[in-house]
Design a protein around this motif. Structure first.
Motif, PDB file in Angstrom:
ATOM      1  N   HIS A   1       0.901  -1.015  -0.043  1.00  0.00           N
ATOM      2  CA  HIS A   1       0.147  -0.141  -0.021  1.00  0.00           C
ATOM      3  C   HIS A   1       0.734   1.203  -0.144  1.00  0.00           C
ATOM      4  O   HIS A   1       1.599   1.698   0.865  1.00  0.00           O
ATOM      5  N   ARG A   2       0.813   2.016  -1.041  1.00  0.00           N
ATOM      6  CA  ARG A   2       1.719   3.245  -1.441  1.00  0.00           C
ATOM      7  C   ARG A   2       3.340   2.656  -1.329  1.00  0.00           C
ATOM      8  O   ARG A   2       4.146   3.607  -0.700  1.00  0.00           O
TER       9      ARG A   2
ATOM     10  N   GLU B   1       0.468  -0.808  -4.895  1.00  0.00           N
ATOM     11  CA  GLU B   1      -0.516   0.181  -4.999  1.00  0.00           C
ATOM     12  C   GLU B   1       0.053   1.623  -4.702  1.00  0.00           C
ATOM     13  O   GLU B   1       0.995   1.837  -4.147  1.00  0.00           O
TER      14      GLU B   1
ATOM     15  N   HIS C   1      -0.526  10.801  -2.404  1.00  0.00           N
ATOM     16  CA  HIS C   1      -1.792  10.491  -1.894  1.00  0.00           C
ATOM     17  C   HIS C   1      -2.544  11.638  -1.556  1.00  0.00           C
ATOM     18  O   HIS C   1      -3.816  11.694  -2.062  1.00  0.00           O
TER      19      HIS C   1
ATOM     20  N   GLU D   1      -4.292   3.967  -8.258  1.00  0.00           N
ATOM     21  CA  GLU D   1      -5.323   4.577  -7.802  1.00  0.00           C
ATOM     22  C   GLU D   1      -5.450   5.902  -8.267  1.00  0.00           C
ATOM     23  O   GLU D   1      -4.687   6.938  -7.907  1.00  0.00           O
TER      24      GLU D   1
HETATM   25  O1  G3P Z   1      -6.289   1.503  -3.046  1.00  0.00           O
HETATM   26  C1  G3P Z   1      -6.308   1.095  -1.637  1.00  0.00           C
HETATM   27  C2  G3P Z   1      -6.222   2.446  -0.762  1.00  0.00           C
HETATM   28  O2  G3P Z   1      -5.341   2.767  -1.012  1.00  0.00           O
HETATM   29  C3  G3P Z   1      -7.495   3.408  -0.739  1.00  0.00           C
HETATM   30  O3  G3P Z   1      -7.490   4.422   0.034  1.00  0.00           O
HETATM   31  O4  G3P Z   1      -6.750   6.429   0.929  1.00  0.00           O
HETATM   32  O5  G3P Z   1      -5.196   4.756   1.176  1.00  0.00           O
HETATM   33  O6  G3P Z   1      -5.772   5.626  -0.792  1.00  0.00           O
HETATM   34  P1  G3P Z   1      -6.122   5.389   0.282  1.00  0.00           P
END
Ligand code: G3P
Ligand code: MG
Length: 246
Positions: free
Chosen positions: A8-9, A35, A50, A110
């Motif tokens: 995640h990121r 991601e 983000h 995303e």
């Molecule tokens: O893509 C999953 C997650 O990243 C969505 O929420 O706010 O962390 O971008 P956020």
């Protein structure tokens, strides 16, 4: 069935989110995918960040959309996380794809357009992924239903996930109606019933953000298609342990 582990990121529990060290570490730890969040600079270049504003993760102020890519590149995107990462810069989507193109990785890009509706974000991002020949490895996602629709118009064969944290009654019907073919949910929405419905409709279901071993185990047990975690190494260890107990 293997639940894919998406960093995640990047491996953002260990390195500044959405930067090359976080992506590189996720790859080295053995994540299945990465991601990342994409927005547009003032001159229309896709950049990975983000928040809509610069304050939290850089030494800049104001909105990402108000700076050219050259200006954004001058900012420090690492020092906020640790002095060890001082001098690390914001990454462009092109830079990321260039790095990722020869790797056996999945990419979840995303589109961060739920607050600011960046004009042509979908087409710009799609064209970049196409240019690097990475469509087969890429999932596009967004919290913005209209953007799902636009992605579907650009390429009905692309994998496009609707992202949500709200528990709507006809969620899957809505996803299909907007032209989506995957669902990414906040972990509070995860139920056995939803997993079953997704499987029946062949809609991949992935869950964010899963950082605790207990949550990881639950996702593996329910056979979710993927999880997003800040700690890919922990998710991998837990997945191995889970599989050897099966
Ligand atoms: O893509 C999953 C997650 O990243 C969505 O929420 O706010 O962390 O971008 P956020
Ligand atoms: Mg995200």
């Amino acid at each position: 069935m293997n639940t894919n582990i998406f960093a995640h990121r990047g491996a953002s529990g260990y390195a500044p989110e959405n930067t090359m060290p976080a992506f590189q570490l996720a790859y080295e730890q053995g994540a299945n995918g990465i991601e990342t969040d994409v927005q547009l600079s003032k001159d229309g270049v896709p950049v990975l960040i983000h928040d809509e504003t610069l304050k939290r993760t850089t030494n800049g102020t104001g909105y990402v959309k108000d700076y050219t890519v050259e200006e954004l590149k001058q900012l420090d995107a690492g020092k906020w996380f640790s002095p060890k990462y001082a001098g690390i810069t914001i990454v462009t989507l092109e830079q990321f794809l260039q790095w990722g193109k020869s790797k056996n990785l999945l990419f979840n890009i995303e589109l961060k357009n739920d607050t600011i509706n960046y004009e042509k974000l979908e087409q710009t991002v799609y064209d970049a992924v196409l240019k690097y020949n990475l469509l087969d490895q890429t999932i596009f996602s967004t919290f913005n239903a209209k953007s799902v629709e636009r992605m579907n118009q650009i390429d009905p064969h692309a994998e496009v996930a609707f992202l949500t944290s709200s528990n709507k009654r006809h969620l899957l019907k809505d996803v299909i109606n907007m032209g989506g073919n995957a669902l990414h949910i906040h972990y509070r929405l995860l139920t056995e019933r939803l997993v079953k419905k997704c499987k029946d409709l062949h809609i991949p279901l992935r869950v964010y953000t899963i950082n605790r071993p207990q949550q990881m185990k639950r996702c593996y047990k329910l056979q979710c298609d993927g999880i997003f975690t800040d700690y890919p190494d922990i998710a991998l260890t837990e997945r191995k342990a889970f599989q050897s107990n099966e």
